[in-house]
Motif scaffolding. Sequence first.
Motif, PDB file in Angstrom:
ATOM      1  N   ARG A  67       2.576  13.538   2.476  1.00  0.00           N
ATOM      2  CA  ARG A  67       2.899  12.476   3.426  1.00  0.00           C
ATOM      3  C   ARG A  67       2.578  11.078   2.912  1.00  0.00           C
ATOM      4  O   ARG A  67       2.971  10.091   3.536  1.00  0.00           O
ATOM      5  N   ILE A  68       1.868  10.989   1.804  1.00  0.00           N
ATOM      6  CA  ILE A  68       1.361   9.696   1.352  1.00  0.00           C
ATOM      7  C   ILE A  68       1.751   9.478  -0.104  1.00  0.00           C
ATOM      8  O   ILE A  68       1.706  10.414  -0.916  1.00  0.00           O
ATOM      9  N   THR A  69       2.128   8.246  -0.415  1.00  0.00           N
ATOM     10  CA  THR A  69       2.467   7.862  -1.787  1.00  0.00           C
ATOM     11  C   THR A  69       1.705   6.602  -2.161  1.00  0.00           C
ATOM     12  O   THR A  69       1.677   5.640  -1.376  1.00  0.00           O
ATOM     13  N   ILE A  70       1.103   6.614  -3.325  1.00  0.00           N
ATOM     14  CA  ILE A  70       0.432   5.425  -3.843  1.00  0.00           C
ATOM     15  C   ILE A  70       1.302   4.825  -4.936  1.00  0.00           C
ATOM     16  O   ILE A  70       1.926   5.546  -5.729  1.00  0.00           O
ATOM     17  N   SER A  71       1.369   3.505  -4.961  1.00  0.00           N
ATOM     18  CA  SER A  71       2.167   2.828  -5.981  1.00  0.00           C
ATOM     19  C   SER A  71       1.514   1.498  -6.312  1.00  0.00           C
ATOM     20  O   SER A  71       0.606   1.056  -5.620  1.00  0.00           O
ATOM     21  N   ARG A  72       1.966   0.872  -7.407  1.00  0.00           N
ATOM     22  CA  ARG A  72       1.442  -0.455  -7.736  1.00  0.00           C
ATOM     23  C   ARG A  72       2.567  -1.359  -8.164  1.00  0.00           C
ATOM     24  O   ARG A  72       3.574  -0.916  -8.708  1.00  0.00           O
ATOM     25  N   GLU A  73       2.368  -2.638  -7.913  1.00  0.00           N
ATOM     26  CA  GLU A  73       3.324  -3.664  -8.323  1.00  0.00           C
ATOM     27  C   GLU A  73       2.566  -4.618  -9.233  1.00  0.00           C
ATOM     28  O   GLU A  73       1.797  -5.475  -8.767  1.00  0.00           O
ATOM     29  N   ILE A  74       2.772  -4.447 -10.508  1.00  0.00           N
ATOM     30  CA  ILE A  74       1.963  -5.161 -11.495  1.00  0.00           C
ATOM     31  C   ILE A  74       2.114  -6.664 -11.364  1.00  0.00           C
ATOM     32  O   ILE A  74       1.140  -7.412 -11.446  1.00  0.00           O
ATOM     33  N   ALA A  75       3.330  -7.141 -11.134  1.00  0.00           N
ATOM     34  CA  ALA A  75       3.567  -8.583 -11.068  1.00  0.00           C
ATOM     35  C   ALA A  75       2.795  -9.237  -9.932  1.00  0.00           C
ATOM     36  O   ALA A  75       2.475 -10.423 -10.001  1.00  0.00           O
ATOM     37  N   LYS A  76       2.498  -8.466  -8.896  1.00  0.00           N
ATOM     38  CA  LYS A  76       1.785  -9.015  -7.742  1.00  0.00           C
ATOM     39  C   LYS A  76       0.327  -8.572  -7.702  1.00  0.00           C
ATOM     40  O   LYS A  76      -0.380  -8.860  -6.731  1.00  0.00           O
ATOM     41  N   ASN A  77      -0.118  -7.830  -8.724  1.00  0.00           N
ATOM     42  CA  ASN A  77      -1.494  -7.310  -8.734  1.00  0.00           C
ATOM     43  C   ASN A  77      -1.831  -6.608  -7.428  1.00  0.00           C
ATOM     44  O   ASN A  77      -2.916  -6.799  -6.856  1.00  0.00           O
ATOM     45  N   THR A  78      -0.919  -5.789  -6.966  1.00  0.00           N
ATOM     46  CA  THR A  78      -1.072  -5.158  -5.660  1.00  0.00           C
ATOM     47  C   THR A  78      -0.829  -3.655  -5.747  1.00  0.00           C
ATOM     48  O   THR A  78       0.097  -3.208  -6.441  1.00  0.00           O
ATOM     49  N   VAL A  79      -1.657  -2.926  -5.058  1.00  0.00           N
ATOM     50  CA  VAL A  79      -1.514  -1.477  -4.929  1.00  0.00           C
ATOM     51  C   VAL A  79      -1.145  -1.170  -3.485  1.00  0.00           C
ATOM     52  O   VAL A  79      -1.690  -1.787  -2.559  1.00  0.00           O
ATOM     53  N   TYR A  80      -0.242  -0.228  -3.306  1.00  0.00           N
ATOM     54  CA  TYR A  80       0.224   0.124  -1.971  1.00  0.00           C
ATOM     55  C   TYR A  80      -0.125   1.569  -1.642  1.00  0.00           C
ATOM     56  O   TYR A  80      -0.201   2.428  -2.523  1.00  0.00           O
ATOM     57  N   LEU A  81      -0.260   1.816  -0.353  1.00  0.00           N
ATOM     58  CA  LEU A  81      -0.400   3.182   0.147  1.00  0.00           C
ATOM     59  C   LEU A  81       0.651   3.359   1.237  1.00  0.00           C
ATOM     60  O   LEU A  81       0.545   2.772   2.312  1.00  0.00           O
ATOM     61  N   HIS A  82       1.664   4.145   0.929  1.00  0.00           N
ATOM     62  CA  HIS A  82       2.746   4.389   1.864  1.00  0.00           C
ATOM     63  C   HIS A  82       2.414   5.675   2.625  1.00  0.00           C
ATOM     64  O   HIS A  82       2.277   6.737   2.018  1.00  0.00           O
ATOM     65  N   MET A  83       2.323   5.560   3.934  1.00  0.00           N
ATOM     66  CA  MET A  83       1.932   6.707   4.756  1.00  0.00           C
ATOM     67  C   MET A  83       3.027   7.036   5.748  1.00  0.00           C
ATOM     68  O   MET A  83       3.461   6.166   6.517  1.00  0.00           O
ATOM     69  N   ASN A  84       3.467   8.280   5.738  1.00  0.00           N
ATOM     70  CA  ASN A  84       4.515   8.744   6.634  1.00  0.00           C
ATOM     71  C   ASN A  84       4.004   9.886   7.513  1.00  0.00           C
ATOM     72  O   ASN A  84       2.963  10.488   7.220  1.00  0.00           O
ATOM     73  N   SER A  85       4.743  10.170   8.568  1.00  0.00           N
ATOM     74  CA  SER A  85       4.405  11.278   9.484  1.00  0.00           C
ATOM     75  C   SER A  85       2.929  11.228   9.868  1.00  0.00           C
ATOM     76  O   SER A  85       2.212  12.226   9.792  1.00  0.00           O
ATOM     77  N   LEU A  86       2.489  10.061  10.268  1.00  0.00           N
ATOM     78  CA  LEU A  86       1.077   9.879  10.579  1.00  0.00           C
ATOM     79  C   LEU A  86       0.655  10.714  11.779  1.00  0.00           C
ATOM     80  O   LEU A  86       1.435  10.921  12.725  1.00  0.00           O
ATOM     81  N   GLU A  87      -0.583  11.181  11.700  1.00  0.00           N
ATOM     82  CA  GLU A  87      -1.169  12.025  12.738  1.00  0.00           C
ATOM     83  C   GLU A  87      -2.431  11.362  13.271  1.00  0.00           C
ATOM     84  O   GLU A  87      -3.052  10.555  12.570  1.00  0.00           O
ATOM     85  N   PRO A  88      -2.824  11.678  14.495  1.00  0.00           N
ATOM     86  CA  PRO A  88      -4.075  11.098  15.014  1.00  0.00           C
ATOM     87  C   PRO A  88      -5.265  11.325  14.087  1.00  0.00           C
ATOM     88  O   PRO A  88      -6.164  10.471  14.023  1.00  0.00           O
ATOM     89  N   GLU A  89      -5.234  12.421  13.347  1.00  0.00           N
ATOM     90  CA  GLU A  89      -6.333  12.710  12.416  1.00  0.00           C
ATOM     91  C   GLU A  89      -6.377  11.751  11.236  1.00  0.00           C
ATOM     92  O   GLU A  89      -7.346  11.720  10.474  1.00  0.00           O
ATOM     93  N   ASP A  90      -5.334  10.955  11.066  1.00  0.00           N
ATOM     94  CA  ASP A  90      -5.321   9.949  10.007  1.00  0.00           C
ATOM     95  C   ASP A  90      -6.027   8.668  10.424  1.00  0.00           C
ATOM     96  O   ASP A  90      -6.180   7.749   9.604  1.00  0.00           O
TER      97      ASP A  90
END
Length: 124
Positions: A67-90
């Motif tokens: 459900r989760i993907t981590i990625s980075r954008e080097i030009a922006k010095n930024t790391v992302y956490l993409h979260m889908n199908s979120l549950e209350p336990e998240d």
Amino acid sequence: QVQLVESGGGLVQAGGSLRLSCAASGRAFSWYSMGWFRQAPGKEREFVAAISWITGSTSYADSVKDRITISREIAKNTVYLHMNSLEPEDTAVYSCAADKRGWLATDVREYAYWGQGTQVTVSS
């Protein structure tokens, strides 16, 4: 020193999606691993995902890898956490962290630099 600032948290309904961002600044961190951790109320901080800044290699906790993907954008010095199908336990405070050894570590003790965290709340 490395400074990390998270953003993108908020309130979302179950089944929804969020994208968290972690902006990094400070000394050169090309060889670092960047990790995301979360801590729910009354629970210990747990590993979610990590990414190598230079290679883009990734590692995920088994509980979230579908459900989760981590990625980075080097030009922006930024790391992302993409979260889908979120549950209350998240529901938790999500924090990003940096490990200068670049080992995609899953243990919180391996990370020397931490952001302040961003709250994610998933309603049922």
